[in-house]
Motif scaffolding. Structure first.
Motif, PDB file in Angstrom:
ATOM      1  N   SER A   1      22.752  -5.905  24.453  1.00  0.00           N
ATOM      2  CA  SER A   1      22.074  -4.485  24.277  1.00  0.00           C
ATOM      3  C   SER A   1      22.791  -3.767  23.262  1.00  0.00           C
ATOM      4  O   SER A   1      22.020  -2.565  22.894  1.00  0.00           O
ATOM      5  CB  SER A   1      21.566  -3.788  25.582  1.00  0.00           C
ATOM      6  N   PHE A   2      23.589  -3.991  22.810  1.00  0.00           N
ATOM      7  CA  PHE A   2      24.559  -2.948  21.943  1.00  0.00           C
ATOM      8  C   PHE A   2      24.035  -2.687  20.749  1.00  0.00           C
ATOM      9  O   PHE A   2      23.913  -1.569  20.382  1.00  0.00           O
ATOM     10  CB  PHE A   2      26.112  -3.571  21.667  1.00  0.00           C
ATOM     11  N   PHE A   3      23.532  -3.575  20.139  1.00  0.00           N
ATOM     12  CA  PHE A   3      22.607  -3.336  18.784  1.00  0.00           C
ATOM     13  C   PHE A   3      21.477  -2.444  18.893  1.00  0.00           C
ATOM     14  O   PHE A   3      21.373  -1.438  18.368  1.00  0.00           O
ATOM     15  CB  PHE A   3      22.298  -4.566  18.142  1.00  0.00           C
ATOM     16  N   ALA A   4      20.659  -2.581  19.984  1.00  0.00           N
ATOM     17  CA  ALA A   4      19.707  -1.878  20.226  1.00  0.00           C
ATOM     18  C   ALA A   4      20.065  -0.376  20.392  1.00  0.00           C
ATOM     19  O   ALA A   4      19.381   0.558  19.899  1.00  0.00           O
ATOM     20  CB  ALA A   4      18.787  -2.279  21.445  1.00  0.00           C
ATOM     21  N   TYR A   5      21.019  -0.243  21.191  1.00  0.00           N
ATOM     22  CA  TYR A   5      21.705   0.954  21.677  1.00  0.00           C
ATOM     23  C   TYR A   5      22.078   1.786  20.529  1.00  0.00           C
ATOM     24  O   TYR A   5      21.841   3.045  20.210  1.00  0.00           O
ATOM     25  CB  TYR A   5      22.593   1.154  22.833  1.00  0.00           C
ATOM     26  N   ALA A   6      22.790   0.714  19.469  1.00  0.00           N
ATOM     27  CA  ALA A   6      23.107   1.553  18.277  1.00  0.00           C
ATOM     28  C   ALA A   6      22.230   2.137  17.508  1.00  0.00           C
ATOM     29  O   ALA A   6      22.040   3.266  17.023  1.00  0.00           O
ATOM     30  CB  ALA A   6      24.180   0.689  17.538  1.00  0.00           C
ATOM     31  N   VAL A   7      21.040   1.321  17.455  1.00  0.00           N
ATOM     32  CA  VAL A   7      19.960   1.761  16.612  1.00  0.00           C
ATOM     33  C   VAL A   7      19.369   3.063  17.318  1.00  0.00           C
ATOM     34  O   VAL A   7      19.110   4.128  16.400  1.00  0.00           O
ATOM     35  CB  VAL A   7      18.756   0.738  16.225  1.00  0.00           C
ATOM     36  N   SER A   8      19.165   3.078  18.495  1.00  0.00           N
ATOM     37  CA  SER A   8      18.599   4.360  19.249  1.00  0.00           C
ATOM     38  C   SER A   8      19.502   5.652  18.868  1.00  0.00           C
ATOM     39  O   SER A   8      18.903   6.583  18.634  1.00  0.00           O
ATOM     40  CB  SER A   8      18.526   3.981  20.745  1.00  0.00           C
ATOM     41  N   ALA A   9      20.821   5.264  19.098  1.00  0.00           N
ATOM     42  CA  ALA A   9      21.784   6.488  18.630  1.00  0.00           C
ATOM     43  C   ALA A   9      21.723   7.066  17.283  1.00  0.00           C
ATOM     44  O   ALA A   9      21.478   8.009  17.010  1.00  0.00           O
ATOM     45  CB  ALA A   9      23.192   6.006  18.959  1.00  0.00           C
ATOM     46  N   SER A  10      21.263   5.972  16.391  1.00  0.00           N
ATOM     47  CA  SER A  10      21.202   6.254  14.920  1.00  0.00           C
ATOM     48  C   SER A  10      19.896   7.271  14.968  1.00  0.00           C
ATOM     49  O   SER A  10      19.874   8.321  13.963  1.00  0.00           O
ATOM     50  CB  SER A  10      20.940   5.319  14.054  1.00  0.00           C
ATOM     51  N   VAL A  11      18.854   6.972  15.614  1.00  0.00           N
ATOM     52  CA  VAL A  11      17.530   7.765  15.509  1.00  0.00           C
ATOM     53  C   VAL A  11      17.726   9.236  16.051  1.00  0.00           C
ATOM     54  O   VAL A  11      17.269  10.184  15.436  1.00  0.00           O
ATOM     55  CB  VAL A  11      16.452   6.978  16.534  1.00  0.00           C
ATOM     56  N   LEU A  12      18.633   9.400  17.030  1.00  0.00           N
ATOM     57  CA  LEU A  12      18.881  10.532  17.637  1.00  0.00           C
ATOM     58  C   LEU A  12      19.662  11.517  16.620  1.00  0.00           C
ATOM     59  O   LEU A  12      19.678  12.703  16.399  1.00  0.00           O
ATOM     60  CB  LEU A  12      19.751  10.547  19.103  1.00  0.00           C
ATOM     61  N   VAL A  13      20.675  10.779  16.016  1.00  0.00           N
ATOM     62  CA  VAL A  13      21.345  11.567  15.072  1.00  0.00           C
ATOM     63  C   VAL A  13      20.775  11.879  14.003  1.00  0.00           C
ATOM     64  O   VAL A  13      20.717  13.090  13.274  1.00  0.00           O
ATOM     65  CB  VAL A  13      22.636  10.558  14.540  1.00  0.00           C
ATOM     66  N   SER A  14      19.462  10.906  13.546  1.00  0.00           N
ATOM     67  CA  SER A  14      18.771  11.442  12.431  1.00  0.00           C
ATOM     68  C   SER A  14      18.047  12.659  12.785  1.00  0.00           C
ATOM     69  O   SER A  14      17.757  13.304  11.851  1.00  0.00           O
ATOM     70  CB  SER A  14      17.829  10.007  12.098  1.00  0.00           C
ATOM     71  N   ILE A  15      17.410  12.716  14.103  1.00  0.00           N
ATOM     72  CA  ILE A  15      16.507  13.857  14.502  1.00  0.00           C
ATOM     73  C   ILE A  15      17.119  15.150  14.116  1.00  0.00           C
ATOM     74  O   ILE A  15      16.782  16.123  13.749  1.00  0.00           O
ATOM     75  CB  ILE A  15      15.957  13.571  15.765  1.00  0.00           C
ATOM     76  N   PHE A  16      18.540  15.010  14.606  1.00  0.00           N
ATOM     77  CA  PHE A  16      19.391  16.305  14.405  1.00  0.00           C
ATOM     78  C   PHE A  16      20.037  16.769  12.803  1.00  0.00           C
ATOM     79  O   PHE A  16      19.838  17.897  12.561  1.00  0.00           O
ATOM     80  CB  PHE A  16      20.747  16.161  14.970  1.00  0.00           C
ATOM     81  N   VAL A  17      19.845  15.685  12.087  1.00  0.00           N
ATOM     82  CA  VAL A  17      20.401  15.963  10.698  1.00  0.00           C
ATOM     83  C   VAL A  17      19.135  16.191   9.623  1.00  0.00           C
ATOM     84  O   VAL A  17      19.560  16.825   8.852  1.00  0.00           O
ATOM     85  CB  VAL A  17      21.450  15.010  10.180  1.00  0.00           C
TER      86      VAL A  17
END
Length: 448
Positions: free
Chosen positions: A71-87
């Motif tokens: 599941s690590f890759f999927a979680y990393a993609v999700s984390a990148s989406v959250l970072v994107s929303i902030f920046v």
């Protein structure tokens, strides 16, 4: 001999064309990352690295949190989406306030390209490095696309916008297909080149970053910043800036209505892109080589589809063509329900149909939205658009997953996505685009 006015007009047209050609090349530069890295190579490779680092129960522990290696890759993609929303929102607001989009584009592009090139060092059990580089690259790509898209209203007058947007998407798909072919040659024949399979994958990953960085030089050379009237205040934090943008959009309800329609049907588009390979492998029993050929087919036909739909939009208007494409999506996905198992020819036909409508739907949605953006707020509004494109495409996969969980059938799961295209059609059909363009203070094209 022409008059001074004619010569000035010809010079302005030549300069605009030059800037447009430079703009196309950012799609050419960065689309390789989306195709080769995200779609084909990084997911399986990073998962293998995480499994190599896992404990006997199959868990890795980033920041002390137990996570299944698979599941690590999927979680990393999700984390990148959250970072994107902030920046994205504060970066976009800074670009609009200062008018200095190009330096911000350069920072975002080269940060993403460097992170991608750094994936060459993903070997052994360096899954944390892989997750970090993925988050940086994805968030950087998102910011750069906001700034890139926000140039469209500035470099193309209303009557040219559909064609310019379509050519940009076509450049991106052509680039993705070209580099993916080269990468697949290296990957499939790695022994011939005297490298291991893992080394071949790392070269493919890193080459996408080198390509991204090298071709970004073209838009940075040709695009130019426009003077802007400085506004008061500084960009807010991510969610506060996004909330401020949405509040401003409420003064333009028809623009907001288009964004809602786009959010719905684009969720369907993104889910088809992400889940088609699962459907092909799990339900239809197709091999990896078949799926890769299908990805290439989509990339190549998306070029033709984007250019053709751009030309049709000049005659019938972008809204009508997008509505027509949503009908085509509905028919295509409905037909996908009936594909026979173990028959790659029919799956290639499905991939061809998706490719033909994919590029045009995306290109014309971007150009239509550009007409609905008030002048001076291009990057800010396109940050909301990009969040709809990248940050909100979660409902479709959820519906897909729940349908499979309840029915045990990927056929039922894939056909459930028809609802996104049907609802998106209804919502878009209700948007009075001519009034929306006028309300945004922009000239109304003859065909839109």
């Amino acid at each position: 001999m022409g008059t001074d006015t004619e010569r000035t007009g010809a010079a302005a047209t030549a300069e605009r064309r030059r800037e447009q050609r430079g703009w196309y090349f950012y799609d050419w530069a960065c689309s390789v990352y989306s195709t080769s890295v995200l779609t084909v190579f990084l997911g399986p490779y990073l998962t293998e690295i995480a499994k190599a680092a896992a404990d006997p129960e199959g868990f890795v522990h980033p920041l002390g949190i137990p996570v299944r290696a698979g599941s690590f890759f999927a979680y990393a993609v999700s984390a990148s989406v959250l970072v994107s929303i902030f920046v994205m929102p504060p970066a976009a607001a800074a670009a609009d306030r200062t008018g200095r989009k190009k330096p911000l584009l350069a920072v975002a592009a080269y940060l993403g390209a460097a992170a991608t090139a750094g994936m060459f060092f993903l070997d052994g059990d360096r899954y944390l490095l892989g997750g970090l580089l993925l988050i940086v690259a994805n968030a950087s790509l998102a910011v750069s696309m906001v700034l890139y898209n926000s140039y469209l209203p500035q470099i193309a007058p209303p009557e040219e916008r559909d064609a310019v947007s379509s050519r940009g998407w076509a450049f991106g798909y052509a680039s993705g297909a070209l580099v993916l072919v080269a990468n697949l040659v290296l990957f499939l024949a790695h022994d011939t080149f005297g490298v291991s399979e893992s080394t071949a994958v790392r070269i493919c990953l890193a080459s996408a970053g080198v390509w991204w960085g090298a071709f970004t030089l073209v838009p940075l050379k040709r695009l130019r910043d426009r003077r802007t009237v400085p506004s008061e205040g500084a960009p807010r934090g991510g969610l506060r800036q996004l909330a401020a943008t949405v509040r401003d959009m409420r003064r333009h309800p028809h623009t907001l209505a288009f964004l809602l329609a786009y959010l719905v049907y684009n969720d369907g588009v993104q889910t088809v892109i992400s889940q088609a390979s699962v459907y092909g492998s799990e339900e239809l029993g197709l091999g990896q080589s078949t799926l890769i050929v299908a990805v290439l087919l989509v990339q190549l036909l998306a070029v033709a589809g984007a250019l053709t739909m751009g030309r049709i939009a000049r005659v019938h208007g972008a809204k009508r063509v997008i509505l027509g494409s949503l009908v085509a999506w509905t028919v295509t996905i409905g037909a996908g329900y009936f594909l026979p198992s173990g028959a790659p020819g029919w799956f290639f036909a499905l991939a061809a149909a998706i490719g033909l409508v994919l590029g045009g739907t995306q290109a014309l949605s971007r150009s239509l939205f550009s007409h609905l953006v008030p002048r001076g707020k291009e990057a800010e509004y396109f940050s909301a658009y990009e969040i709809s494109d990248r940050g909100m495409a979660w409902l479709g996969p959820l519906i897909f997953g729940l349908t499979y969980q309840l029915t045990g059938s990927y056929r039922d799961a894939i056909v459930s996505l028809v609802a996104f295209f049907a609802l998106g059609f209804v919502l878009l059909a209700r948007v009075p685009v001519r009034r929306a363009v006028r309300d945004a203070g922009n000239p109304v094209p003859e065909k839109i």
